[in-house]
Design a protein around this motif. Structure first.
Motif, mmCIF file in Angstrom:
data_model
loop_
_atom_site.group_PDB
_atom_site.id
_atom_site.type_symbol
_atom_site.label_atom_id
_atom_site.label_comp_id
_atom_site.label_asym_id
_atom_site.label_seq_id
_atom_site.Cartn_x
_atom_site.Cartn_y
_atom_site.Cartn_z
ATOM 1 N N GLN A 62 52.755 81.888 15.083
ATOM 2 C CA GLN A 62 53.993 82.617 15.373
ATOM 3 C C GLN A 62 55.205 81.857 14.847
ATOM 4 O O GLN A 62 56.114 82.439 14.270
ATOM 5 N N LEU A 63 55.185 80.536 15.041
ATOM 6 C CA LEU A 63 56.283 79.707 14.545
ATOM 7 C C LEU A 63 56.398 79.833 13.030
ATOM 8 O O LEU A 63 57.493 79.922 12.475
ATOM 9 N N ILE A 64 55.249 79.859 12.369
ATOM 10 C CA ILE A 64 55.253 79.962 10.911
ATOM 11 C C ILE A 64 55.846 81.297 10.470
ATOM 12 O O ILE A 64 56.692 81.362 9.578
ATOM 13 N N ALA A 65 55.409 82.353 11.153
ATOM 14 C CA ALA A 65 55.934 83.677 10.821
ATOM 15 C C ALA A 65 57.451 83.689 10.982
ATOM 16 O O ALA A 65 58.190 84.225 10.145
ATOM 17 N N ALA A 66 57.915 83.064 12.067
ATOM 18 C CA ALA A 66 59.361 83.016 12.326
ATOM 19 C C ALA A 66 60.073 82.250 11.209
ATOM 20 O O ALA A 66 61.132 82.669 10.731
ATOM 21 N N SER A 67 59.461 81.130 10.782
ATOM 22 C CA SER A 67 60.067 80.334 9.719
ATOM 23 C C SER A 67 60.199 81.144 8.434
ATOM 24 O O SER A 67 61.213 81.079 7.748
#
Lengths: 372, 390
Positions: free
Chosen positions: B238-243
């Motif tokens: 999820q963090l990666i998607a947000a980034s």
């Protein structure tokens, strides 16, 4: 009466019980007397198989073809006396040596083999590509086209007629009768055209959009038709197949045989060699000449794209159309120069298409349908 | 540690008259398995096979494999007598040739269908028969290997039906999926039981008395840790998607070229942290599961019997972790050239941690001649299932 005897370890192949045995060597036979067994076992020397020579302190391991479950373990010091009595057939056939010297030899051999295969293998496959019957070639071409194109096909009837007229005029100069099948695919961003085995020609609408005159399109078309006449697509496919197969067989294992099935998967990667491109340029120009069409079309088209791209500027880090086209069609400068060299220039040529036909071709994408 | 009491009378404390004369039988001898293969020799054979496979386009692999197996089998000994592998390269090669048509027949429908309709997904259904062949190939190959291995002139054997094994294998596989992995220990044990209960050494039949129940606690404990790790990984994704979203928005707003946008993403967003969130579970998960793996090895070994002979494993989780981590790093650092050394480590580890308990000398072991034997492990070779190690 026996001259030589020694003690050995014996397994009778019927039970796991180890036996202490006395081995007596006669002229043609080796007699095994075990502690419990009253009936001695006789092994003819010619029936004996040496499973393993002794590696001190480990014993030699022997069996007899009469009962290959039996095992006789002979100590290294007794082995020397027995060894001389055994015929050559008793010893295991020579296996490849694993000493460092021979390993070095095999290394050299395999490097030579890899280099040889990498250079010669694809060439052989390429040659074989010329032997494939036309019908098969057409099927392969159809699959290749169908598997690599997702965009809709342009089908406005007048445009298609103009396109086919162009192909028909160019075809006149060809030495063999190839049933061409030409299509325009709707993709304005794609500045490319391709030829697949069996006479399949595909032009992306980006070319029509960027061309100013019909002779430029004729130039591109003639180039692709020349590829087909010279059998380049099939040869290229076979070369790819050759490279993939040999590499897989060398570094994978026998599985590669099954991978021949993935032939179709490689269709998308039609890459021609520099020589093939130059050849297609020259023959394409000849086709144009024979059809009395200005052979400058191709170089004109190349140059325009290049100029436009430079004017437009590709400083924004985008992959330019020009580069895109020439990533599959290399050596531009050289090719443009070569093309120009062959253009006589002074002659007057016939118009490929009249104005209304040219307009119809440019508008071919006004009607589209799914490719399949 | 080295003794187990087998007499039930002694266990219950009721010394009967019957127990008196059997004093020696009360204490079971521990026989250690020895392995003395030389790394250098293994390396040379491996290297020879590697080079010859190149020169012969893989045809040599059958003979190479045989040579390696002969060496490895001969390097194992039990009570000072060595094991012996009698398979031949010719057998393997012929088995391979025989398996090709079967493989093609099974593979052809899929090939044709995917040619007809390259975009469709349904032809994958036609690959299902291949899933069925997979366990059949494993079983037949094992049967071949056991048939061609002997100790003290007595052969090993594997009866049973490869098809039944395949049915069991796939059924358990299905249950594993449906139960979301909860039933894995039962499946592991049941598959192993089929193999063990059909294995033999001469006239001595093996039997397995382990239970999936014994493994359930460790399985569920390590499995829930694994699920927790999965959640962490999910958070990382999820963090990666947000980034990525942040990078795209910024790049669009300021018209950043691709390299600057990537730099922005690496320096200004939580991407590096997110990668750690994902990496951590991927490293920890296999390590945690090694606890289960250790328990499984114990269950499989300690409850295996061959007549009155038992087996014991002394594998520990730390030992297993050291072995696997070491193997992993050797493989990474040597780019695959360390393979023979890894093999050697595995073989030594097995020998070091496996004991055979019982009196091997007086057991009445006889050869059985009419045992089911398989041609060779052709299917396995065609499908490329064999790792080529042993």
């Amino acid at each position: 009466m026996s001259s030589i005897s020694f003690e050995a370890r014996f397994f009778d192949g019927e039970t796991a019980k180890p036996h202490r045995a006395v081995v007596e060597l006669y002229r043609t036979v080796l007699r095994i007397k075990t502690d419990g067994d009253s009936q001695p076992k006789d092994w003819l020397y010619k029936d004996i198989k040496v499973l393993e020579q002794p590696v001190p302190p480990l014993p030699a391991r022997l069996t007899s073809v009469q009962n290959s479950d039996m095992r006789l373990y002979v100590e290294p010091e007794d082995w020397t006396t027995l060894k001389t009595r055994l015929p050559k057939t008793a010893f295991p056939r020579v296996t490849l040596s694993t000493n460092w010297k021979s390993l070095l030899g095999y290394t050299g051999l395999s490097i030579a083999f890899v280099l040889g295969t990498v250079f010669l293998g694809p060439k052989l496959f390429e040659q074989a590509g010329g032997l494939i019957p036309q019908e098969t070639e057409m099927q392969i071409g159809k699959m290749a086209i169908e598997s690599s194109i997702d965009d809709p096909v342009c089908v406005a009837p007048q445009g298609q007629a103009a396109l086919e007229k162009m192909v028909h005029s160019l075809k006149q100069g060809m030495s063999r009768d190839i049933p061409f099948n030409v299509r325009v695919i709707s993709d304005d961003e794609m500045l490319n055209a391709l030829a697949a085995p069996g006479g399949y020609l595909v032009i992306f609408s980006g070319i029509l959009k960027n061309a100013d005159t019909a002779k430029e399109v004729a130039g591109v078309l003639a180039h692709e038709m020349a590829h087909i006449e010279m059998n380049h697509p099939m040869k290229s496919l076979m070369r790819n197949l050759g490279v993939t197969l040999t590499l897989q067989m060398m570094f994978g294992d026998a599985r590669a045989i099954g991978n021949a099935a993935h032939f179709a998967g490689m269709m998308n990667q039609l890459h021609y060699s520099r020589e093939d491109e130059m050849e297609a340029d020259a023959i394409g120009q000849a086709l144009l000449e024979k059809a009395n069409i200005d052979p400058a079309g191709l170089s004109l088209f190349f140059e325009r794209i290049r100029q436009e791209e430079t004017a437009y500027g590709d400083h924004d880090g985008h992959w330019s159309h020009f580069e895109e086209y020439f990533s599959t069609h290399p050596q531009t400068e050289k090719r443009i120069n070569q093309l120009k060299l062959n253009e006589s220039g002074s002659q007057t040529y016939q118009k490929v298409l009249n104005d209304s036909e040219w307009q119809a071709l440019k508008a071919i994408c006004s009607k589209q349908t799914d490719f399949k | 540690m080295s003794t187990i009491i087998t007499d039930p009378a002694l266990l219950t404390g009721q010394a009967t008259e019957d127990a008196q004369p059997r004093k020696i039988g009360q204490y079971v001898t521990t026989n250690h398995i020895h392995y003395d293969g030389h790394t250098g020799q293994i390396y040379k054979i491996w290297l020879l096979n590697f080079l010859m496979n190149i020169i012969t386009l893989g045809i040599y692999s059958f003979w190479g494999k045989t040579r390696l197996r002969q060496y490895v089998a001969g390097a194992f000994s039990l009570n000072k007598d060595r094991f012996e592998y009698t398979g031949t390269g010719k057998e393997l090669f012929l088995g391979f040739l025989k398996a090709i048509p079967l493989f093609l027949v099974l593979y052809l429908p899929y090939m044709v269908a995917s040619f007809m309709d390259p975009e469709a997904i349904w032809p994958l259904v036609l690959l299902v028969p291949l899933f069925y062949v997979f366990p059949i190939a494993i079983y037949s190959a094992l049967r071949y290997r056991m048939n061609r291995t002997n100790w003290r002139s007595i052969r090993f054997g594997l009866d049973g039906s490869a098809i039944r094994y395949a049915n069991l294998y796939l059924w358990r596989w299905f249950l594993d999926i449906v139960s979301l992995g909860i039933l894995i220990p039962y499946s592991d044990v049941k598959r192993y039981r089929y193999l063990a209960d059909h294995a033999s050494y001469g006239n001595i039949l093996f039997r397995f008395e382990g239970r999936g129940k014994d493994l359930m606690f460790i399985h569920l404990a390590t499995y829930s840790v694994a699920l927790g790790l999965l959640l962490i990984a999910f958070y990382g994704f999820q963090l990666i998607a947000a980034s990525f979203a942040m990078m795209q928005a910024t790049a669009a707003e300021y018209g950043l070229p691709i390299d600057e946008a990537v730099f922005f993403m690496l320096s200004e967003t939580s991407l590096p942290g997110a990668l750690a969130y994902i990496m951590l579970p991927f490293i920890l998960f296999p390590l945690v599961r090694l606890i289960y793996k250790t328990a499984l090895i114990h269950e499989m070994t300690n409850h295996l019997y061959a007549g009155d002979i038992g087996f014991r494993s002394t594998v520990t989780t730390t030992g297993l972790i050291k072995l696997k981590l070491g193997n992993f790093f050797i493989l990474m650092c040597t780019l695959g050239l360390g393979m023979p050394y890894i093999m050697q480590r595995n073989l030594r580890f097995f020998a070091q941690h496996t004991q055979v308990r019982g009196d091997l000398e007086t057991s009445d072991i006889k050869q059985v001649t009419n045992r089911k034997s398989s041609d060779a492990e052709g299917l396995q070779a065609v499908m490329g299932l064999d790792s080529g190690l042993m």
